[in-house]
Design an enzyme around this catalytic site. Structure first.
Site, PDB file in Angstrom:
ATOM      1  N   GLN A   5     -52.253  -7.259   7.239  1.00 26.62           N
ATOM      2  CA  GLN A   5     -52.284  -7.457   5.658  1.00 26.62           C
ATOM      3  C   GLN A   5     -53.860  -6.846   5.358  1.00 26.62           C
ATOM      4  O   GLN A   5     -54.295  -6.239   4.344  1.00 26.62           O
ATOM      5  CB  GLN A   5     -52.167  -9.076   5.357  1.00 26.62           C
ATOM      6  N   GLU A  34     -54.269  -3.234   4.651  1.00 24.48           N
ATOM      7  CA  GLU A  34     -53.965  -2.780   3.346  1.00 24.48           C
ATOM      8  C   GLU A  34     -55.127  -3.431   2.192  1.00 24.48           C
ATOM      9  O   GLU A  34     -55.397  -2.661   1.548  1.00 24.48           O
ATOM     10  CB  GLU A  34     -52.461  -3.453   3.007  1.00 24.48           C
ATOM     11  N   GLU A  35     -55.250  -4.659   2.615  1.00 22.76           N
ATOM     12  CA  GLU A  35     -56.244  -4.937   1.421  1.00 22.76           C
ATOM     13  C   GLU A  35     -57.698  -4.272   1.516  1.00 22.76           C
ATOM     14  O   GLU A  35     -58.251  -3.842   0.703  1.00 22.76           O
ATOM     15  CB  GLU A  35     -56.575  -6.387   1.781  1.00 22.76           C
ATOM     16  N   ARG A  36     -58.102  -3.886   2.764  1.00 17.53           N
ATOM     17  CA  ARG A  36     -59.277  -3.013   2.873  1.00 17.53           C
ATOM     18  C   ARG A  36     -59.223  -1.661   2.219  1.00 17.53           C
ATOM     19  O   ARG A  36     -60.114  -1.075   1.652  1.00 17.53           O
ATOM     20  CB  ARG A  36     -59.763  -3.232   4.434  1.00 17.53           C
ATOM     21  N   ALA A  71     -59.423  -2.097  -1.469  1.00 17.94           N
ATOM     22  CA  ALA A  71     -60.611  -2.607  -1.870  1.00 17.94           C
ATOM     23  C   ALA A  71     -61.373  -1.427  -2.060  1.00 17.94           C
ATOM     24  O   ALA A  71     -62.078  -1.318  -3.096  1.00 17.94           O
ATOM     25  CB  ALA A  71     -61.145  -3.612  -0.916  1.00 17.94           C
TER      26      ALA A  71
END
Ligand SMILES: Cc1cc2nc3c(=O)[nH]c(=O)nc-3n(C[C@H](O)[C@H](O)[C@H](O)COP(=O)(O)OP(=O)(O)OC[C@H]3O[C@@H](n4cnc5c(N)ncnc54)[C@H](O)[C@@H]3O)c2cc1C
Length: 299
Positions: free
Chosen positions: A149, A152-154, A157
């Site tokens: 997760q 994907e978040e990085r 961002a």
């Protein structure tokens, strides 16, 4: 919808979990939050202390979470908790936790310097009972799912900041073109227009890295190293760019009336949230095989 919380059930959740938690979240009827960080464990996710112990058909949850975005208003949390005593990378699981259950206490709304349009909460759990069917994927796989997760978040961002940075540069150009000091536009000073050109070049470099990482991700490749590099660069460039541009606005840059000051405050978070710059550097070093090996403790 909180995509950080939805990612694990989307990828690994049962059909029942998807129906119960994801469908209303995607419809915008309920709010989700992600519960990973704790007061004593932020950078070191493996060190979390919250426990979810299986008793009959339920998990009984005790512990607490910190820095939870939308925690004051969320209807459910994607919770990372220790479900066994095993090694720290294999003893964790992710669970869907309804926030209205008895024993869930939202202790406080944290007062932040930026990102003030979203609430951030500290939350405690006291003997909260959650049905075992709310487990996401396999028990013991929570740490692994969470790392996926984060990847994907990085990437998100880094991609998300590109337009903001371009807007800050453009607004700074517009402002310094019309604002005059010493009978000429501020923009006409070479230190100003050269600096803006340098920053625009940096944004394009970040864009190329993000596009390359996303293309590899779509091809199903492991992009941990590229995603960590993109997040690191995004955080650092945002700090550098907003600081430089804010300066060219003079006193106006120090007000709450202009975009540059908001991006300066809000996106300071980029070098901290979802893994600090130093955590990104450690991951990159791991891939470069330059991290010193830890010596086992001698008793
Ligand atoms: C506004 C906001 C929203 C957030 N939202 C969420 C959320 O929704 N859900 C959630 O689970 N978490 C959330 N977080 C938590 C965020 O992910 C953590 O703050 C982050 O991982 C850093 O953890 P920490 O704050 O405990 O810092 P610490 O782990 O205490 O680290 C402090 C600093 O120490 C340095 N450091 C740490 N480790 C190393 C190292 N190995 N080498 C060198 N230096 C190091 C870094 O500079 C780091 O910034 C949020 C945080 C904020 C501020």
């Amino acid at each position: 919808m909180c995509s950080t919380a939805s990612f694990p059930p989307v990828r690994f959740g049962s059909d029942e979990l998807k129906q119960q938690f994801l469908v209303p979240t995607i419809a915008g009827d309920v709010v989700a939050c992600l519960g990973v960080s704790e007061p004593e464990a932020g950078s070191d996710v493996s060190g979390i202390k919250t426990k979810a112990i299986r008793k009959g058909d339920d998990y009984v949850i005790n512990g607490g979470k910190m820095w939870i975005t939308s925690g004051c208003q969320a209807d459910w949390m994607c919770l990372l908790a220790n479900t066994s005593e095993g090694p720290p990378h294999k003893n964790k699981s992710l669970l869907c936790l309804p926030m209205k259950l008895s024993g869930v206490h939202v202790a406080k709304k944290i007062d932040k310097i930026g990102m003030r349009s979203s609430d951030t909460a500290q939350i405690f759990f006291e003997d909260v009972r959650v049905p075992c069917k709310y487990l996401i994927g396999e028990e013991g796989m929570g740490f692994t799912y969470q790392m996926l997760q984060f990847q994907e978040e990085r990437l998100w961002a880094a991609a998300n900041i590109l337009a903001q940075l371009e807007n800050v540069i453009q607004e700074t150009i517009d402002y310094t073109r019309q604002r005059k000091t010493f009978q000429q536009p501020i923009l006409y000073n070479q230190t100003v227009h050269f600096r803006l050109a340098e920053l625009a070049t940096e944004v394009e470099l970040l864009r190329s890295l993000v596009y390359r990482a996303v293309a590899s991700y779509i091809q199903g490749k492991d992009v941990t190293k590229l995603a960590s590099m993109a997040k690191l660069k995004a955080g650092r460039l945002t700090r550098e760019l907003t600081d430089s541009c804010l300066q060219f606005w003079g006193g106006m840059g120090f007000t709450n009336e202009v975009l540059v000051s908001r991006v300066y405050r809000d996106f300071r978070l980029l070098s901290i949230g979802a893994g600090s710059d130093e955590v990104m550097l450690s991951i990159i070093c791991k891939y470069m095989d330059t991290l010193p090996k830890r010596q086992p403790h001698k008793s």
